[in-house]
Design an enzyme around this catalytic site. Structure first.
Site, mmCIF file in Angstrom:
data_model
loop_
_atom_site.group_PDB
_atom_site.id
_atom_site.type_symbol
_atom_site.label_atom_id
_atom_site.label_comp_id
_atom_site.label_asym_id
_atom_site.label_seq_id
_atom_site.Cartn_x
_atom_site.Cartn_y
_atom_site.Cartn_z
ATOM 1 N N GLU A 196 0.830 -1.205 0.000
ATOM 2 C CA GLU A 196 0.000 0.000 0.000
ATOM 3 C C GLU A 196 0.865 1.256 0.000
ATOM 4 O O GLU A 196 0.580 2.215 -0.720
ATOM 5 C CB GLU A 196 -0.916 0.030 1.222
ATOM 6 C CG GLU A 196 -1.991 -1.033 1.219
ATOM 7 C CD GLU A 196 -2.849 -0.970 2.462
ATOM 8 O OE1 GLU A 196 -4.042 -0.682 2.316
ATOM 9 O OE2 GLU A 196 -2.321 -1.197 3.579
ATOM 10 N N TYR B 71 -15.829 25.661 -3.421
ATOM 11 C CA TYR B 71 -15.699 24.213 -3.665
ATOM 12 C C TYR B 71 -14.297 23.885 -4.141
ATOM 13 O O TYR B 71 -13.761 22.835 -3.818
ATOM 14 C CB TYR B 71 -16.687 23.721 -4.727
ATOM 15 C CG TYR B 71 -18.088 24.252 -4.639
ATOM 16 C CD1 TYR B 71 -18.704 24.474 -3.409
ATOM 17 C CD2 TYR B 71 -18.809 24.526 -5.780
ATOM 18 C CE1 TYR B 71 -20.000 24.953 -3.333
ATOM 19 C CE2 TYR B 71 -20.107 24.999 -5.713
ATOM 20 C CZ TYR B 71 -20.697 25.211 -4.485
ATOM 21 O OH TYR B 71 -21.979 25.680 -4.416
ATOM 22 N N GLU C 141 -8.556 6.502 8.956
ATOM 23 C CA GLU C 141 -9.116 7.278 10.055
ATOM 24 C C GLU C 141 -8.296 8.556 10.260
ATOM 25 O O GLU C 141 -8.854 9.639 10.500
ATOM 26 C CB GLU C 141 -9.131 6.463 11.352
ATOM 27 C CG GLU C 141 -10.113 5.315 11.355
ATOM 28 C CD GLU C 141 -9.567 4.002 10.788
ATOM 29 O OE1 GLU C 141 -8.639 4.020 9.935
ATOM 30 O OE2 GLU C 141 -10.095 2.947 11.187
ATOM 31 N N LYS D 41 -11.639 3.545 0.696
ATOM 32 C CA LYS D 41 -10.547 2.785 0.098
ATOM 33 C C LYS D 41 -11.210 1.681 -0.721
ATOM 34 O O LYS D 41 -11.650 0.671 -0.178
ATOM 35 C CB LYS D 41 -9.657 2.208 1.210
ATOM 36 C CG LYS D 41 -8.365 1.586 0.718
ATOM 37 C CD LYS D 41 -7.633 0.875 1.850
ATOM 38 C CE LYS D 41 -6.708 1.788 2.596
ATOM 39 N NZ LYS D 41 -5.745 1.026 3.445
#
Length: 122
Positions: A21, A53, A73, A100
């Site tokens: 990862e 935005y 998190e 994810k």
């Protein structure tokens, strides 16, 4: 309370616990909802009376494509903290979802995600 939603932003980052990862990276999606008071912006058509935005997108991009975190998190927390700090007085609260879609977990599932809410969000 009014809300601005920036939905399903897509980025490439290197967050995760496993070696592949952090080495290969992967796609991440993010949705951010902001609790704001935008009645005046709606009545006056004045950009200075609302939250850009573009600014929210760029903030999310900088965090998600930036410094690697082990946990999504922590990514969500970094996004929420930065939004509430950068838009202090404009954003009363925020909800951040980090998705994810392709974690290296054996099995069949659509995705994994975390969602956090910070500040005043009703």
């Amino acid at each position: 309370m009014d809300y601005i939603h920036v939905r399903d932003m897509q980025f490439y980052g290197y967050h995760g616990v496993l070696g592949e990862e952090t080495k290969l990276g992967q796609r991440f999606r993010a949705t951010v909802s902001l609790a704001v008071q935008i009645e005046e912006a709606g009545k006056t058509d004045d950009l200075t009376k609302t939250v850009s935005y573009v600014g929210v997108y760029e903030l999310c991009k900088a965090i998600i494509e930036g410094k690697p975190y082990q946990l999504i998190e922590a990514v969500a927390e970094a996004v929420a903290t930065r939004i509430l700090t950068d838009y202090d007085g404009q954003v009363l609260g925020c909800r951040v979802e980090i998705i994810k879609p392709d974690p290296p977990i054996p099995g069949y599932y659509k995705e994994v995600a975390v969602e956090i809410t910070r500040g005043q969000f009703v």
